[in-house]
Design an enzyme around this catalytic site. Structure first.
Site, PDB file in Angstrom:
ATOM      1  N   CYS A 135      -1.099  11.790  -1.074  1.00 21.96           N
ATOM      2  CA  CYS A 135       0.041  12.695  -0.904  1.00 21.96           C
ATOM      3  C   CYS A 135       1.285  11.815  -0.852  1.00 21.96           C
ATOM      4  CB  CYS A 135      -0.148  13.473   0.394  1.00 21.96           C
ATOM      5  SG  CYS A 135       1.253  14.509   0.788  1.00 21.96           S
ATOM      6  N   CYS A 194       3.157  15.477   8.491  1.00 18.35           N
ATOM      7  CA  CYS A 194       4.168  14.942   7.589  1.00 18.35           C
ATOM      8  C   CYS A 194       5.410  14.484   8.343  1.00 18.35           C
ATOM      9  CB  CYS A 194       4.511  16.077   6.617  1.00 18.35           C
ATOM     10  SG  CYS A 194       5.900  15.781   5.585  1.00 18.35           S
ATOM     11  N   CYS A 208      12.745  23.025   7.433  1.00 13.96           N
ATOM     12  CA  CYS A 208      11.633  23.852   7.934  1.00 13.96           C
ATOM     13  C   CYS A 208      11.370  23.504   9.410  1.00 13.96           C
ATOM     14  CB  CYS A 208      10.371  23.623   7.104  1.00 13.96           C
ATOM     15  SG  CYS A 208      10.604  23.989   5.361  1.00 13.96           S
ATOM     16  N   GLU A 230       6.831   7.974   3.677  1.00 12.34           N
ATOM     17  CA  GLU A 230       5.394   7.980   4.001  1.00 12.34           C
ATOM     18  C   GLU A 230       4.561   8.394   2.794  1.00 12.34           C
ATOM     19  OE1 GLU A 230       5.625   9.672   8.575  1.00 12.34           O
ATOM     20  OE2 GLU A 230       4.485  10.737   7.065  1.00 12.34           O
ATOM     21  N   CYS A 255       8.527  20.980  10.729  1.00  8.90           N
ATOM     22  CA  CYS A 255       8.378  19.736   9.971  1.00  8.90           C
ATOM     23  C   CYS A 255       9.216  18.601  10.558  1.00  8.90           C
ATOM     24  CB  CYS A 255       8.795  20.007   8.528  1.00  8.90           C
ATOM     25  SG  CYS A 255       8.738  18.540   7.500  1.00  8.90           S
ATOM     26  N   CYS A 303      14.399  15.084   4.186  1.00 10.23           N
ATOM     27  CA  CYS A 303      14.432  16.357   3.460  1.00 10.23           C
ATOM     28  C   CYS A 303      15.571  17.199   4.026  1.00 10.23           C
ATOM     29  CB  CYS A 303      13.106  17.101   3.632  1.00 10.23           C
ATOM     30  SG  CYS A 303      13.001  18.602   2.646  1.00 10.23           S
TER      31      CYS A 303
HETATM   32  S1  SF4 Z   1       8.013  21.201   4.952  1.00  5.45           S
HETATM   33 FE1  SF4 Z   1       9.384  19.487   5.486  1.00  5.45          FE
HETATM   34  S2  SF4 Z   1       9.408  18.184   3.691  1.00  5.45           S
HETATM   35 FE2  SF4 Z   1       8.573  20.165   3.035  1.00  5.45          FE
HETATM   36  S3  SF4 Z   1      10.383  21.341   2.322  1.00  5.45           S
HETATM   37 FE3  SF4 Z   1      10.118  21.857   4.484  1.00  5.45          FE
HETATM   38  S4  SF4 Z   1      11.451  20.403   5.573  1.00  5.45           S
HETATM   39 FE4  SF4 Z   1      11.137  19.587   3.499  1.00  5.45          FE
END
Ligand code: SF4
Length: 346
Positions: free
Chosen positions: A104, A332, A115, A91, A118, A111
């Site tokens: 962005c 995101c 987190c 994205e 996310c 990833c």
């Molecule tokens: S917020 Fe999402 S994309 Fe960013 S480091 Fe954490 S898991 Fe990865």
């Protein structure tokens, strides 16, 4: 095949000269790719046919396919879903407001950082992006825009400092005066707090803004939200951030996503103030976007305002991030996730 768009200008000189061509041809090619944003040699009018054929045999132009583009009816934010050459999806988000416009971009497909708030991390990290795949996000969006992009933020899916070498290559090419020529001051790299790489980036002494996703005032709360907190303590992060400031003189941005009942009390605001007091920094408060797979809830507007006001009273620079594109799978990783689910029928 050489990924020709990922070559720094010096490397392109070497590539071209090794093929027995004149150095100025590399300048022409570099300009076609990174200044005029052309996607193939067919569009490069001053490149001789023999060189075009050679490039056709030995090099490839990485391009992205636009799979989806949602446009917010509220504020014109555009959210792109791109397919990489191997079919992985990423994205990018374009935003504009008065006289600035910003993109962005993603640095990885997915990833691995985990987190909890996310959506990008739900399927893990498929792979890191090449410099050309990061550049092409900027170029694609620029081709669609009348305004010149004024800011590039590497804050989409992926942890950019987990893709360190390609990130630096991307930065070198994007800021090259004979290419896109974006000033380093207009670039922000966002990290969840990889301490050794923050120090490494500091040693580069670039005028790039470092944004650190803090999201907590102490280790205990941070561990609830971010697995990376098991690897690096808050003290190590703060030491690395101070080091970055000492080396670059750049004001640090701290990202803080407010989640109801987790990190949004006034005592958390007090603790955060103590942690960063005296530092040349700025706090960006972000109400957590709801992600359907996660149970976290965003803080209420009143709790967000109270948190902000507490920081302000303690002398901390703080803003509440303007929510843009909320009507278009704004958080995101959500658009990508939706397409992956549709493909998998989950
Ligand atoms: S917020 Fe999402 S994309 Fe960013 S480091 Fe954490 S898991 Fe990865």
């Amino acid at each position: 095949m050489v990924d020709i768009k990922s070559l720094r200008r010096e490397e392109l000189y070497n590539f071209i000269e090794e093929k027995g061509e004149k150095r100025y041809r590399a300048d022409q090619l570099f300009s076609w790719m990174h200044e005029k944003l052309k996607e193939s040699t067919d569009e490069m009018s001053n490149i001789p046919k023999s060189l075009k054929e050679l490039i056709g045999r030995e090099a490839e132009f990485i391009t992205l396919k636009t799979v989806d583009c949602q446009v917010s009816s509220r504020d014109g934010t555009r959210k792109y879903l791109f397919a990489l050459p191997d079919g992985n999806l990423i994205e990018s988000v374009y935003m504009e407001y008065h006289d600035w416009s910003s993109i962005c971009i993603s640095s990885q497909a997915g990833c691995s950082m985990g987190c909890r708030f996310c959506a990008s991390t739900l399927g893990g990290c498929k792979r890191s992006l090449t410099a050309s795949e990061m550049l092409e996000q900027v170029y694609r969006v620029q081709r669609d825009s009348e305004k010149r992009l004024s800011n590039v933020v590497i804050m989409g899916s992926g942890e950019p400092l987990d893709n360190y070498d390609n990130l630096l290559r991307f930065l070198d090419i994007l800021t090259d005066e004979k290419g896109f020529n974006l000033g380093e001051r207009h670039i922000t790299v966002s990290t969840c707090g990889l301490v050794p790489e923050i120090r490494r980036l500091a040693d580069e002494k670039r005028a790039i803004t470092l944004a650190v996703s803090l999201h907590a005032p102490n280790d205990e709360v941070r561990k609830k939200l971010m697995p990376v907190a098991e690897r690096y303590s808050m003290k190590e992060i703060m030491d690395a951030v101070r080091y970055y400031y000492d080396k670059t003189g750049r004001r640090i941005t701290f990202e803080y996503a407010l989640s109801e009942g987790i990190n949004d009390s006034l005592s958390h605001a007090e603790e955060l103030s103590g942690l960063i007091k005296g530092m040349n920094c700025h706090v960006n408060l972000i109400p957590v976007n709801p992600v359907k797979e996660r149970k976290l809830k965003g803080s209420s507007p009143s709790a967000t305002a109270a948190f902000k006001s507490k920081l302000e009273k303690n002398g901390i620079n703080v803003t509440i991030r303007r929510e843009m594109g909320r009507d278009i799978d704004g958080a995101c990783g959500q658009l990508r996730r939706k397409h992956l689910e549709a493909d998998l029928h989950v």
